[in-house]
Write an enzyme that holds these catalytic residues in place. Sequence first.
Site, mmCIF file in Angstrom:
data_model
loop_
_atom_site.group_PDB
_atom_site.id
_atom_site.type_symbol
_atom_site.label_atom_id
_atom_site.label_comp_id
_atom_site.label_asym_id
_atom_site.label_seq_id
_atom_site.Cartn_x
_atom_site.Cartn_y
_atom_site.Cartn_z
ATOM 1 N N PHE A 62 14.737 20.143 -1.480
ATOM 2 C CA PHE A 62 13.456 19.624 -1.766
ATOM 3 C C PHE A 62 13.116 18.138 -1.179
ATOM 4 O O PHE A 62 12.232 17.808 -0.565
ATOM 5 C CB PHE A 62 13.034 19.579 -3.451
ATOM 6 C CG PHE A 62 11.847 18.792 -3.887
ATOM 7 C CD1 PHE A 62 10.487 19.399 -3.288
ATOM 8 C CD2 PHE A 62 12.074 17.560 -4.013
ATOM 9 C CE1 PHE A 62 9.428 18.593 -3.818
ATOM 10 C CE2 PHE A 62 10.654 16.978 -4.689
ATOM 11 C CZ PHE A 62 9.525 17.285 -4.620
ATOM 12 N N ARG A 94 -10.516 4.618 9.046
ATOM 13 C CA ARG A 94 -9.552 3.959 8.303
ATOM 14 C C ARG A 94 -8.477 3.491 9.141
ATOM 15 O O ARG A 94 -8.244 3.649 10.460
ATOM 16 C CB ARG A 94 -8.877 5.365 7.674
ATOM 17 C CG ARG A 94 -9.425 5.781 6.274
ATOM 18 C CD ARG A 94 -8.820 6.882 5.852
ATOM 19 N NE ARG A 94 -9.702 7.995 5.601
ATOM 20 C CZ ARG A 94 -10.368 8.231 4.405
ATOM 21 N NH1 ARG A 94 -10.339 7.359 3.777
ATOM 22 N NH2 ARG A 94 -11.049 9.339 4.482
ATOM 23 N N TYR A 153 0.853 -1.182 -0.230
ATOM 24 C CA TYR A 153 0.028 -0.122 -0.038
ATOM 25 C C TYR A 153 0.736 1.321 0.040
ATOM 26 O O TYR A 153 0.693 1.991 -0.601
ATOM 27 C CB TYR A 153 -1.123 -0.275 1.280
ATOM 28 C CG TYR A 153 -1.734 1.304 1.268
ATOM 29 C CD1 TYR A 153 -2.852 1.432 0.465
ATOM 30 C CD2 TYR A 153 -1.466 2.373 2.148
ATOM 31 C CE1 TYR A 153 -3.807 2.493 0.483
ATOM 32 C CE2 TYR A 153 -2.237 3.627 2.192
ATOM 33 C CZ TYR A 153 -3.078 3.672 1.257
ATOM 34 O OH TYR A 153 -3.964 4.814 1.390
ATOM 35 N N ARG A 194 1.623 8.590 13.044
ATOM 36 C CA ARG A 194 1.396 10.091 13.833
ATOM 37 C C ARG A 194 -0.239 9.944 13.498
ATOM 38 O O ARG A 194 -0.755 10.776 14.508
ATOM 39 C CB ARG A 194 1.984 11.035 12.934
ATOM 40 C CG ARG A 194 1.740 12.417 13.420
ATOM 41 C CD ARG A 194 2.011 13.430 12.420
ATOM 42 N NE ARG A 194 1.354 13.328 11.035
ATOM 43 C CZ ARG A 194 1.438 14.068 10.023
ATOM 44 N NH1 ARG A 194 2.373 14.694 10.088
ATOM 45 N NH2 ARG A 194 0.631 13.567 9.074
#
Length: 463
Positions: free
Chosen positions: A340, A280, A223, A270
Amino acid sequence: MKLYLNRLLIRISARVPRKLWTITQTHRLKGEIISLPLFSTMLNTLLASLRHPAEIEALLKYKFSPPNTNFNRNKKIIANNPTKKKCYDFLFLTSRSFAAVIAELDDELRDAVCLFYLILRGLDTIEDDMTLPLPRKTELLRSFHKIIYQRGWNFDENGPNEKDRVLLVDYQVVIDEFLALKPAFQTVIADIAHKMGDGMADYANGEHRVNTAIEKISDFDLYCHYVAGLVGYGLSDLFAVSGLESAEVANSKKISNSMGQFLQKTNIIRDYLEDLVDGRQFWPREIWANYVEDFADLSKPGFEVKAQACLSAMVLNVLEHVPDCLVYLSQLRNQSVFNFCAIPQVMAIATLALVFNNLEVYRRNVKIRKGEAVRLILASTNMGNVVAIFRYYLYDISGKNDPLDPNFMKISIAIGKIEQWIETNMPQTNVVAKPYSAAASSSHLLLLAILAGVFGVLYSRLQ
Ligand code: IN0
């Protein structure tokens, strides 16, 4: 074995100081990567960092440094192109802080990553929406890679509470700008949208799941691969196509995948409570079923010991991705690409240390302080600093590791492995992680004293 582990822990604690890292800057990051709020909220942000003077220093430096960013230089070009402007407006609307990180990328990449992000966000908005009938959701997810080539396409079937529904309502602007990218960028983005859309559709239709739960650790990995590892594949390909990074970065798929897995798995830990409330469940049953019978029990009184052990099992699973992430970052050559990629990674390791052995995860939304985030952003400009930051938070995790925890040994070993990687591959960075010098401490004390006075005056005026 116990003795060996103690030695390992002593080795780590001997080399990594309890105090924060020392920042060496090769390239200043300015601009609005973290949006610092209005005066009164800014005051709260500063107050939250009162016991961390280096964060106050970072916040003030950040707030008052003159804007001279890649993005600011290009604001005029964007302002003259209404569809492009709308795309950047969407980007800032969906994720203000990460948008600013994207906006700092060099010209060769900025638009491609912005569009990649908005296309992924479009897919996510469809996947996330529990009000969409499953057949419709599946059809959209599986065909999204074709939809992005259909000029004029937009979508208003999302439920009213879907937070990014406005993005899809005006999606024609995203498609126009996607089609304005050079074809090699389009191919990369469409290929990832295809793989991710199929993966999301499989999960939405119950594959790799039992009822709503993710069953095995391998299902969890898969997933996270679909929703985040593939983002790593796509970004690495975009970096290579832009010419800013070598093809080598795009060839090492495993480490690109780990970059995304590390971020996503940390978010999933978290967000335990938020996801539970929304119905979920992303933590794999193979982990949590070792501790409780019902996933929701983890948040209930009386289950604290089990809940803490489960949390450390989840953190252990995430720590296994760290060596790959450090390898990936150490391969980057372009400064804007490095910043980034490094910023989300250092935020993730700081979050992982915060959630480790912290039962508050089961009670509220835990987040790193804004001052801490700004300090991390300012420091994430070179590999030496990034390694020092990782070591600092790994040391923090080691310090909280409980010998009575069933995963104590495995966590110690996982941290030892990361230390070993750093010592083998970046031996010179040992010197970066110095404790604050006495002079630095006294300057912080002085700063603290001045700020206390300023706060006092401001507070009395606000009364
Ligand atoms: C991201 C990733 C991201 C950035 C840089 C390099 C990456 C390499 C591999 C995989 C992902 C990479 O970063 C963002 C960070 C982000 O959005 N942070 C949030 C904070 C938060 O708590 O969520 C913010 O608002 O600042 C990220 O989390 N994801 C992401 C999405 C698209 C792109 Cl192009 C890059 C999401 C995810 C699911 C982890 C991949």
